[in-house]
Scaffold this active site. Sequence first.
Site, mmCIF file in Angstrom:
data_model
loop_
_atom_site.group_PDB
_atom_site.id
_atom_site.type_symbol
_atom_site.label_atom_id
_atom_site.label_comp_id
_atom_site.label_asym_id
_atom_site.label_seq_id
_atom_site.Cartn_x
_atom_site.Cartn_y
_atom_site.Cartn_z
ATOM 1 N N CYS A 185 0.868 -1.183 0.000
ATOM 2 C CA CYS A 185 0.000 0.000 0.000
ATOM 3 C C CYS A 185 0.900 1.227 0.000
ATOM 4 O O CYS A 185 1.439 1.617 1.037
ATOM 5 C CB CYS A 185 -0.927 0.013 1.211
ATOM 6 N N CYS A 239 -4.593 5.244 -5.344
ATOM 7 C CA CYS A 239 -3.976 3.959 -5.003
ATOM 8 C C CYS A 239 -2.530 4.026 -5.483
ATOM 9 O O CYS A 239 -2.256 4.083 -6.688
ATOM 10 C CB CYS A 239 -4.721 2.807 -5.689
ATOM 11 N N SER A 252 0.113 1.861 -5.182
ATOM 12 C CA SER A 252 0.681 0.715 -5.901
ATOM 13 C C SER A 252 0.099 0.631 -7.312
ATOM 14 O O SER A 252 0.794 0.220 -8.247
ATOM 15 C CB SER A 252 0.456 -0.583 -5.119
HETATM 16 N N1 LIG Z 1 -6.390 -2.910 -2.053
HETATM 17 C C1 LIG Z 1 -5.016 -3.240 -2.317
HETATM 18 C C2 LIG Z 1 -4.027 -2.663 -1.364
HETATM 19 C C3 LIG Z 1 -4.069 -1.183 -1.256
HETATM 20 C C4 LIG Z 1 -3.272 -0.353 -2.224
HETATM 21 C C5 LIG Z 1 -3.140 1.054 -1.730
HETATM 22 N N2 LIG Z 1 -4.298 1.853 -1.651
HETATM 23 C C6 LIG Z 1 -1.957 1.760 -2.308
HETATM 24 O O1 LIG Z 1 -1.873 2.983 -2.120
HETATM 25 O O2 LIG Z 1 -1.066 1.118 -2.867
HETATM 26 C C7 LIG Z 1 -4.808 -4.754 -2.367
HETATM 27 O O3 LIG Z 1 -5.609 -5.519 -1.783
HETATM 28 O O4 LIG Z 1 -3.843 -5.166 -2.988
#
Ligand SMILES: N[C@@H](CCC[C@H](N)C(=O)O)C(=O)O
Length: 288
Positions: free
Chosen positions: A78, A225, A227
């Site tokens: 995250c 997000c 990632s």
């Molecule tokens: N929902 C994602 C993890 C979260 C990603 C996040 N918001 C970011 O900023 O990278 C998952 O389950 O992989």
Amino acid sequence: MSPLANHSFWKMNGAGNEIVVVDLRASTHVVTATEARAIAADERSRFDQMMVLHRPRTPGTRCYIRIYNTDGSEAGACGNGTRCVAWVLAEEDGAESFTVETVAGLLACRRVGPHAFSVDMGEPRFGWQDIPLAEEFRDTRAIELQIGPIDAPVLHSPSVVSMGNPHAVFWVDDPYAYDLPKIGPMLENHPIFPERANISLAAVKTRDHIVLWVWERGVGITRACGSAACAVLVSAARTKRTGRAATVSLPGGDLFVEWREDNHVIMTGPTELEHQGTFPPTLFATAA
Ligand SMILES: N[C@@H](CCC[C@H](N)C(=O)O)C(=O)O
């Protein structure tokens, strides 16, 4: 009674991605999915991701982080949440750079402004078993997947990549022209993704600017997000749509992503503290 009763938390956001940070470095408690869902359901502590700090596992790191989605599932990465953790750690002792650890590996964090941090998100992985996909695709620059009529698909041929968590990127002219709240859950849960996936709709505007809208695994629509921004930049550069650095514009703000020649992906963006609080014991009356 849950050890989380009356425990303090930070409610933050990273480019609009709603983040709760909880420091359990002095405890051995591991947050359960039920507790995570109870915290997310409360207005004062609602989150897209909750970042729970545990005592370090690797010498030289500041903490080990468990990452929870709104539905109580755990995530391997995250980016926005890691910047928020970096802010908390930097405020603690004034350190400007340090390393934290998640299940996906070690992440180097660096303060670049009062409320801005860079995080080394590690190396992207493209192997079908690494993402993971349910079956072999030799070329993950565009896999065979489409939704909608066979001769007029609504979306098709996503790029897929792991940034410590699974991402599928559909290339479109205008992300907001699609009904992502409706399409997102279908794609997140498509059988090609045995661990589900984060779904991105990305429009390349110039060689260094991408517009992005994301349906997050275990959460839904989010305002940012990190990632996914990394997954999109890497996929865009790999398919020659952009160079190796770009500004990625999301509903909650801009992130700057660079895929360095050493294969590491560096993401830079803002953090904001909204409030601090403590969890009311009533939250955990039924959570175990
Ligand atoms: N929902 C994602 C993890 C979260 C990603 C996040 N918001 C970011 O900023 O990278 C998952 O389950 O992989």
